[in-house]
Design a protein around this motif. Structure first.
Motif, short mmCIF file in Angstrom:
data_model
loop_
_atom_site.label_atom_id
_atom_site.label_comp_id
_atom_site.label_asym_id
_atom_site.label_seq_id
_atom_site.Cartn_x
_atom_site.Cartn_y
_atom_site.Cartn_z
N GLU A 195 -5.25 -4.44 -11.45
CA GLU A 195 -3.94 -4.13 -10.87
C GLU A 195 -3.19 -5.45 -10.77
O GLU A 195 -3.44 -6.25 -9.86
N ALA A 196 -2.32 -5.73 -11.72
CA ALA A 196 -1.62 -7.01 -11.76
C ALA A 196 -0.39 -6.90 -12.64
O ALA A 196 -0.24 -5.95 -13.41
N VAL A 197 0.48 -7.91 -12.51
CA VAL A 197 1.66 -8.01 -13.36
C VAL A 197 1.25 -8.53 -14.73
O VAL A 197 1.72 -8.05 -15.75
N GLY A 198 0.35 -9.53 -14.75
CA GLY A 198 -0.09 -10.10 -16.01
C GLY A 198 -0.73 -11.46 -15.83
O GLY A 198 -1.29 -11.75 -14.77
N LEU A 199 -0.62 -12.29 -16.86
CA LEU A 199 -1.25 -13.62 -16.87
C LEU A 199 -0.19 -14.69 -17.13
O LEU A 199 0.80 -14.44 -17.82
#
Length: 154
Positions: free
Chosen positions: A110-114
């Motif tokens: 669960e994240a926006v990205g890297l």
């Protein structure tokens, strides 16, 4: 006996059909990469070459303000780099290594990205002729706006 065999056959058929439907709906990690970069940036092109060599398929869009894409994707300015990419529902900011992208797509946090902020020497696309490398971290951008270390390099 025939009634029981018929029920059993129907049950097996139903379970098989459900399993096949579940497998068909399981999303595979995408290899399609949408890259947004300035028309004048050379290191962005080198990063795209790194990603395509690793099996990703890049579509490049040149934009006058790459920051507009970054902001629209919810990437904090403190993580800014020279290009922004989108893949599999995630954003990639900067010179993120292909192996980190593969791991992101496999784990699906669960994240926006890297992000790899600040364009560190030795990161993909930022290689130097003399082979100098700076240690750097790939950061996981959390939906809260915070970050945590996803991988360490160098």
């Amino acid at each position: 006996m025939i009634k029981s065999l018929s029920r059993r056959s129907l049950l097996i058929l139903g379970v098989s059909a459900s399993a096949a439907a579940a497998c068909a709906q399981t999303p595979r990690p995408s290899s399609d990469l949408a890259v947004y970069k300035s028309p004048t940036c050379g290191c962005c092109g080198a990063w795209v070459e790194h990603m395509t060599a690793a099996g990703f398929q890049a579509r490049i869009t040149e934009v006058t303000d790459p920051g507009s894409v970054r902001r629209a994707q919810g990437v904090p300015e403190s993580l800014a780099s020279c290009h922004t990419a989108l893949i599999g529902g995630y954003v990639l900011e900067g010179h993120v290594p292909a192996e980190d992208v593969r791991r992101l797509l496999a784990e699906r946090p669960e994240a926006v990205g890297l992000a790899v902020p600040a364009m560190p020497l030795g990161s993909p696309g930022m290689e130097t002729p003399d082979g100098r490398r700076e240690p750097y971290e790939t950061l996981l951008i959390l939906k809260s706006g915070g970050t945590r270390v996803f991988a360490r390099h160098g």
